[in-house]
Design an enzyme around this catalytic site. Sequence first.
Site, PDB file in Angstrom:
ATOM      1  N   LYS A 244       0.761  -1.355   0.225  1.00 38.46           N
ATOM      2  CA  LYS A 244      -0.105   0.318  -0.294  1.00 38.46           C
ATOM      3  C   LYS A 244       0.794   1.053  -0.602  1.00 38.46           C
ATOM      4  CE  LYS A 244      -4.203   0.878   0.065  1.00 38.46           C
ATOM      5  NZ  LYS A 244      -5.655  -0.329  -0.216  1.00 38.46           N
TER       6      LYS A 244
ATOM      7  N   ASP B 209      -6.712   4.230  -5.005  1.00 38.44           N
ATOM      8  CA  ASP B 209      -7.014   4.124  -3.221  1.00 38.44           C
ATOM      9  C   ASP B 209      -7.651   5.618  -3.979  1.00 38.44           C
ATOM     10  OD1 ASP B 209      -7.395   2.064  -1.383  1.00 38.44           O
ATOM     11  OD2 ASP B 209      -7.372   4.327  -0.096  1.00 38.44           O
TER      12      ASP B 209
END
Length: 455
Positions: A112, A152
Amino acid sequence: MSNIAREPEFEQALNELTSTLAPFLAQNPEYKKALEVVQIPERIIQFRVLWEDDEGNVHANRGFRVQFNSALGPYKGGLRLHPSVNLSILKFLGFEQIFKNALTGLMMGGGKGGSDFDPKGRSDSEIRRFCQSFMAELSRHIGPLTDVPAGDIGVGGREVGFLFGAYKKHRNEFSGILTGKGLDFGGSHIRPEATGYGLVYYVSWMIKHAEGSSAGWTGKKVLISGSGNVAQYAALKVIELGGVVLTLSDSKGALLSTSAEGFTPDDIAAIGALKLKHKTLKDFLDSSNGKFTYHAGARPWTLVEKADVALPSATQNEVSEEEAKALLKAGVKYIAEGSNMGCTQEAIDVFEASRAAAKVASEACWLGPAKAANAGGVAVSGLEMSQNSARIQWTREEVDEKLSTIMENCYNDCFNTARKYAEDKDALLPSLVAGANTAGFIKVADAMKAQGDWW
């Protein structure tokens, strides 16, 4: 544990996994070493991002990439642009991503990244300059066989395009380095819809198991939080399958339908258009002809007296213990997390207690955890990687069929693993939370052991 204590989101994710692994670890104590190893990222990259606004002022932001685990394939996980971004949040998201990706059955590790840059209110030129500066550093650390980021929060098609163009210039190569790309340069059909569609497909299997193979969404009253991609496409799929969507929300408040029809596809489209202009649901209310009421500062979970399904699809920890109890009181039978770690641990405990105590399915509130229920997004990202590797593009129907199959397999993996290692083997319904955590962990741990990462 002293470092973890200063990272509350990561600590919560780690504790949630560890607590549900207890029955498996009691039967297989050697895997405790794997748990000790897997919670440490393989690599954390942190860097400075300098960019210039339209007035010529220079700004400095922090950039991050947490490359958490590559046992199953290249690191895979989104980039988030939001003022709240910090290492605790990115470690929590990256840690969840490891096991979520494992549950898809595709060859993807977990990672991430992102920045504390806020794209809201910025011009296209400012966002382009930020993305180019961000990728100037990130491009040193990623690649199609190393780390394949995606979008995201704050990173949609526009940002992915800018990031992809910057990577191509820095590396002088056209490769499948980002997912969520435009269809004209390597993107996949169904990618924007994938998380929302996959969420509904997963719950469809929960409904079939609890109510019978012929059961479905027809007539079910559904509460959805959020109004971004996940919420919009989950709502559209619920409506397509015959359900009634009663709520949507954003950071300012919640909309509640006053009509038995609930939200329509036209309503969802109008909200999507407003969101692209960075407007709120309050702005939509002004043109809704009295079909909705607006509740400032509220979330959907306490706004109705009767509902069947709840799909938190906004952000982490958006369902509290009190709200979980309110959902039980309203008769909600299925809750599935479209957002990462959408429920607090206290809320999870409420739902799990209801499930474990139920003597008939109609008494239970069954929870589908995020790392399984919202895996559809990264599943189609993985399918995009496959299409890029083969230099082909599947049809919309082909991708949707593959997504549906992946979510069915994911559900079955969670269900069967939960039954095998359940602490409460006599429960009417198994814990999908424990099943998802255990199934994902075993797959990753076994790959790590085979590669010499623990012994």
